[in-house]
Structures are given as C-alpha cells and as structure tokens.
Design a protein around this motif. Structure first.
Motif, PDB file in Angstrom:
ATOM      1  N   GLU A   1       0.822  -1.192   0.000  1.00  0.00           N
ATOM      2  CA  GLU A   1       0.000   0.000   0.000  1.00  0.00           C
ATOM      3  C   GLU A   1       0.852   1.236   0.000  1.00  0.00           C
ATOM      4  O   GLU A   1       1.671   1.404  -0.860  1.00  0.00           O
ATOM      5  N   SER A   2       0.768   2.117   1.013  1.00  0.00           N
ATOM      6  CA  SER A   2       1.571   3.313   1.049  1.00  0.00           C
ATOM      7  C   SER A   2       1.962   3.629   2.463  1.00  0.00           C
ATOM      8  O   SER A   2       1.402   3.085   3.393  1.00  0.00           O
ATOM      9  N   PRO A   3       2.925   4.511   2.690  1.00  0.00           N
ATOM     10  CA  PRO A   3       3.433   4.701   4.030  1.00  0.00           C
ATOM     11  C   PRO A   3       2.439   5.275   5.009  1.00  0.00           C
ATOM     12  O   PRO A   3       1.467   5.886   4.644  1.00  0.00           O
ATOM     13  N   ALA A   4       2.771   5.098   6.263  1.00  0.00           N
ATOM     14  CA  ALA A   4       1.931   5.641   7.294  1.00  0.00           C
ATOM     15  C   ALA A   4       2.706   6.622   8.103  1.00  0.00           C
ATOM     16  O   ALA A   4       2.956   7.711   7.705  1.00  0.00           O
ATOM     17  N   SER A   5       3.150   6.218   9.277  1.00  0.00           N
ATOM     18  CA  SER A   5       3.750   7.185  10.147  1.00  0.00           C
ATOM     19  C   SER A   5       5.129   6.769  10.551  1.00  0.00           C
ATOM     20  O   SER A   5       5.511   5.643  10.367  1.00  0.00           O
ATOM     21  N   GLY A   6       5.873   7.688  11.133  1.00  0.00           N
ATOM     22  CA  GLY A   6       7.219   7.336  11.557  1.00  0.00           C
ATOM     23  C   GLY A   6       7.253   6.774  12.954  1.00  0.00           C
ATOM     24  O   GLY A   6       6.668   7.313  13.867  1.00  0.00           O
ATOM     25  N   ALA A   7       7.994   5.679  13.130  1.00  0.00           N
ATOM     26  CA  ALA A   7       8.208   5.133  14.463  1.00  0.00           C
ATOM     27  C   ALA A   7       9.562   4.477  14.447  1.00  0.00           C
ATOM     28  O   ALA A   7       9.792   3.528  13.742  1.00  0.00           O
TER      29      ALA A   7
ATOM     30  N   PRO B   1       0.281   8.914  12.315  1.00  0.00           N
ATOM     31  CA  PRO B   1      -0.130  10.308  12.520  1.00  0.00           C
ATOM     32  C   PRO B   1      -1.382  10.663  11.732  1.00  0.00           C
ATOM     33  O   PRO B   1      -2.096  11.591  12.088  1.00  0.00           O
ATOM     34  N   ASP B   2      -1.661   9.932  10.669  1.00  0.00           N
ATOM     35  CA  ASP B   2      -2.872  10.148   9.870  1.00  0.00           C
ATOM     36  C   ASP B   2      -3.932   9.170  10.354  1.00  0.00           C
ATOM     37  O   ASP B   2      -3.848   7.968  10.128  1.00  0.00           O
ATOM     38  N   GLN B   3      -4.936   9.678  11.049  1.00  0.00           N
ATOM     39  CA  GLN B   3      -5.941   8.798  11.629  1.00  0.00           C
ATOM     40  C   GLN B   3      -6.814   8.138  10.581  1.00  0.00           C
ATOM     41  O   GLN B   3      -7.398   7.075  10.817  1.00  0.00           O
ATOM     42  N   GLY B   4      -6.907   8.741   9.391  1.00  0.00           N
ATOM     43  CA  GLY B   4      -7.636   8.099   8.306  1.00  0.00           C
ATOM     44  C   GLY B   4      -6.941   6.821   7.871  1.00  0.00           C
ATOM     45  O   GLY B   4      -7.592   5.812   7.582  1.00  0.00           O
ATOM     46  N   LEU B   5      -5.615   6.862   7.832  1.00  0.00           N
ATOM     47  CA  LEU B   5      -4.855   5.674   7.462  1.00  0.00           C
ATOM     48  C   LEU B   5      -4.972   4.612   8.559  1.00  0.00           C
ATOM     49  O   LEU B   5      -5.098   3.420   8.272  1.00  0.00           O
ATOM     50  N   LEU B   6      -4.933   5.064   9.805  1.00  0.00           N
ATOM     51  CA  LEU B   6      -5.094   4.122  10.922  1.00  0.00           C
ATOM     52  C   LEU B   6      -6.419   3.379  10.787  1.00  0.00           C
ATOM     53  O   LEU B   6      -6.467   2.150  10.930  1.00  0.00           O
ATOM     54  N   GLN B   7      -7.485   4.092  10.487  1.00  0.00           N
ATOM     55  CA  GLN B   7      -8.792   3.455  10.358  1.00  0.00           C
ATOM     56  C   GLN B   7      -8.808   2.490   9.176  1.00  0.00           C
ATOM     57  O   GLN B   7      -9.389   1.402   9.248  1.00  0.00           O
ATOM     58  N   HIS B   8      -8.159   2.895   8.087  1.00  0.00           N
ATOM     59  CA  HIS B   8      -8.072   2.012   6.916  1.00  0.00           C
ATOM     60  C   HIS B   8      -7.342   0.714   7.274  1.00  0.00           C
ATOM     61  O   HIS B   8      -7.789  -0.383   6.912  1.00  0.00           O
ATOM     62  N   GLU B   9      -6.227   0.838   7.961  1.00  0.00           N
ATOM     63  CA  GLU B   9      -5.452  -0.348   8.329  1.00  0.00           C
ATOM     64  C   GLU B   9      -6.235  -1.249   9.275  1.00  0.00           C
ATOM     65  O   GLU B   9      -6.149  -2.471   9.184  1.00  0.00           O
TER      66      GLU B   9
END
Length: 229
Positions: free
Chosen positions: A30-36, A117-125
């Motif tokens: 898919e595509s990147p999410a957040s930094g950790a 950091p993008d809560q839309g991506l969190l919900q998608h995942e």
C-alpha cells in the motif's frame, strides 16, 4: 496487504501512491503511514489464538519515495526514512484475509499517533487488516507498534544523505546485519520503477521472524534509494 500489484484503497492524501506504486512486488502492499523508530521499549504482543491466518507481514515504507510526490502528507513533515505502512495478516498459500468484520477501531486513535499520525490511514489499516487479526483494535495497534520497534534500521539507510543504489539482496543484508534475529528469507524488498518503496519482514503471531514463503523481493538488478527531504 500484499495483493498482486496495486489493490489498496486509501485515504485521500495517500490514494495517489496506492494507485501508482505503493503495493509491492510481492503479494501485499500500500503506502506509508507514520514514523516510528526502533526503540528498546518493546511491548509484549498479545497473541491471537485461533485467528484465521498464518503469519504477519510487516511493511515498512521508504518515506522519501512517497514524500517525493506527496510532500504535504502528514507523515512527511518528520523527514523520516522508514515508516510503518501496516502489519498484515497473511496465509502460507499466498492468500490473505481482509475486511473481516465491522468492529470499531481504537477508542483513542491519537494514542497511536506515533505510528499512524494520519488517523484516516489508521482506520483504513484497522478495517482492512486489523479486523482479521483476532485482536481488539487496541491490541492490534499495540502489536503493530511492538513489531516496528523490534526492527533496527541499518545505519547506512537511517543516515542516508544522498541518493544511492544497490541490489535488493544488499538491502536485505543490511537488515540482517543490523538485526541478528532476521534471516535473508524473512525479509523482502519492494520497489517501483527501480526505486525502493518498502522493506517487508515476515513475523509469526508472537512477532518472531520467520521465512516469508511466497513473499519475494522485486526483480530489479539495482534499486535507487533517495534520501529524506
């Protein structure tokens, strides 16, 4: 999800990448999410009992490649190297479950802003992958955080200051040297148009590295790796 080539659907800020190159050369993407970043604070994951999948695929996207065409995306502000794209349930036969239920996401999404950091991506995942894990939303993202923190990014890549190129096998070797628990068959490289897009690590349900089986690295002879911007 490593699905044949380009099968991901994302939040608006990330949709472009998913349709272009995020989904990888092996079965998921898919595509990147957040930094950790890697950390010594490694939580003990909750093991899903009886869940209908065989192992996890941890996808760490190479943020500079995504941010080249999406400079205003939330995760690009930190100029990270590898960022969490997702922790995806997989099957040994090359298939994968997805969209397994309508269970609600975490009650406090912001508590996972360090990895998403993008809560839309969190919900998608969560909806696409997490609902197939057999875990509650909180346990799933806690497990995803532990998976990210279990991987040390090789200094050659974490300190990259100019574009470099190397064969996929050399990138795998960098990771196995930086992470003694990893073996070459537990790591796969994803690329698009001969640019690095992600490194994937195969993990059992307790987050121990295992052989990836059907997951394979991209076939490029040499992969270009741009530095963080």
């Amino acid at each position: 999800m490593k699905h044949a080539t380009l099968s991901c659907a994302f939040v608006p800020a990330l949709l472009g990448l998913l349709l272009i190159s995020a989904c990888k050369s092996s079965p998921n993407a898919e595509s990147p999410a957040s930094g950790a970043s890697a950390s010594s604070d490694r939580a003990t994951p909750h093991v899903a009992q009886g869940s209908g999948f065989d192992y996890y695929l941890l996808n760490l996207s190479w943020s500079p490649e995504f941010c080249y065409s999406h400079p205003s995306a939330t995760e690009c502000a930190s100029h990270s190297t590898f960022v969490l794209h997702g922790l995806w349930p997989q099957n040994n036969n090359g298939g994968y479950p997805e969209n397994c239920s309508n269970a609600p996401g975490p009650s406090d999404p912001s508590s996972f802003s360090d990895i998403y950091p993008d809560q839309g991506l969190l919900q998608h995942e969560w909806q696409t992958h997490g609902t197939c894990s057999g875990l509650s939303a909180g346990d799933f993202f806690t497990t995803a955080r532990a998976a990210v923190r279990s991987i040390t990014i090789p200094p050659t890549l974490s300190n990259l200051s100019s574009q470099t190129s190397m064969p996929p096998d050399e990138i795998v070797s960098l990771f196995t040297r930086a992470n003694p628990a990893l073996t070459s068959d537990s790591v796969a490289i994803s690329c698009g148009h001969n640019f690095l897009t992600a490194v994937e690590v195969c993990l059992d349900k307790s987050l121990h590295p295992i052989a990836c089986g059907p997951i394979r690295s991209c076939r490029a002879n040499t992969v270009r790796i741009p530095p963080p911007r």
